[in-house]
Scaffold this active site. Structure first.
Site, short mmCIF file in Angstrom:
data_model
loop_
_atom_site.label_atom_id
_atom_site.label_comp_id
_atom_site.label_asym_id
_atom_site.label_seq_id
_atom_site.Cartn_x
_atom_site.Cartn_y
_atom_site.Cartn_z
N HIS A 1 0.86 -1.33 -0.07
CA HIS A 1 -0.04 0.23 -0.20
C HIS A 1 0.74 1.74 0.07
O HIS A 1 0.51 2.21 -1.12
CB HIS A 1 -0.44 0.11 0.87
CG HIS A 1 -1.94 -0.52 1.10
ND1 HIS A 1 -1.88 -2.15 2.71
CD2 HIS A 1 -2.95 -1.53 0.12
CE1 HIS A 1 -3.37 -3.27 2.49
NE2 HIS A 1 -3.56 -2.28 0.96
N LYS B 1 -17.43 -5.98 6.38
CA LYS B 1 -15.86 -6.55 7.39
C LYS B 1 -15.17 -7.27 7.70
O LYS B 1 -14.55 -7.78 8.67
CB LYS B 1 -14.71 -5.69 6.21
CG LYS B 1 -15.30 -5.88 4.34
CD LYS B 1 -14.13 -5.38 3.84
CE LYS B 1 -14.38 -5.43 1.94
NZ LYS B 1 -13.10 -5.42 1.48
N ARG C 1 -2.12 -6.67 -8.17
CA ARG C 1 -0.61 -7.47 -7.80
C ARG C 1 -1.05 -8.77 -9.12
O ARG C 1 0.30 -9.00 -9.31
CB ARG C 1 -0.81 -8.32 -6.38
CG ARG C 1 -0.77 -7.10 -5.29
CD ARG C 1 -1.28 -7.76 -4.24
NE ARG C 1 -3.20 -8.03 -3.68
CZ ARG C 1 -3.51 -8.83 -2.71
NH1 ARG C 1 -2.85 -8.40 -2.18
NH2 ARG C 1 -5.15 -8.54 -3.35
N SER D 1 -2.74 -8.07 3.03
CA SER D 1 -3.42 -8.12 4.26
C SER D 1 -4.18 -8.41 4.94
O SER D 1 -3.71 -9.23 6.40
CB SER D 1 -4.70 -5.91 4.61
OG SER D 1 -3.80 -5.19 3.95
#
Length: 161
Positions: free
Chosen positions: A18, A42, A91, A129
């Site tokens: 990030h 979440k 990614r 993450s």
């Protein structure tokens, strides 16, 4: 007039991937707002205020970067903040498929806002993450994958005595 952009995400926790995108985005845009989505559905590890604090600590040397929170549609937040671009990281191919769909929906909702995709530096191309939290939960080290301030908070939050 320079371009204002937002970099939205949950950042739970912020990773060096990030931060790589934030640093590079700060060179592309007049101003970059790191926009933390407040989405309790979440079930985040860190509350929004903690994520704001971690990101502010990690980006304080970047003069044209700010950190904010939002709820609801990202394009509404972008409009409210005068942003005409959205920065997104990709990614892998799986990221691209999801991000492509999201960019098309955002374009439909707000055609005046462009999405800009950046790849993270190769050394961060596998970092997420979720993966970082998983490694820490099993006692692994995440040195070099997250900022030191984030690593300390992760260990304090996730490791059992």
């Amino acid at each position: 007039m320079g371009v204002k952009a937002i970099y939205p995400g949950t950042f739970d926790p912020p990773t060096n991937g990030h931060l790589d995108l934030i640093a590079r985005g700060s060179k592309l845009f007049e101003h970059l707002t790191v926009a933390i989505l407040n989405n309790p559905v979440k079930n985040p590890l860190f509350i929004v205020d903690e994520r704001v604090e971690m990101l502010k600590e990690s980006t304080r040397q970047l003069g044209n970067v700010s950190v904010a929170t939002f709820e609801g549609l990202m394009v509404d937040f972008a409009k409210q903040n005068g942003a005409t671009a959205v920065l997104r990281g990709i990614r892998a191919i799986t990221d691209y498929e999801y991000e492509f769909q999201m960019a098309l929906m955002n374009r439909r909702l707000a055609p005046e806002i462009e999405t800009v995709f950046l790849q993270p530096a190769g050394r961060y191309s596998f970092v997420s993450s979720r993966l970082v939290k998983e490694v820490v939960s099993f006692g692994g080290k995440v040195d070099g994958l997250v900022p030191t301030n984030v690593a300390k908070r992760l260990v304090g939050r996730m490791r059992k005595p």
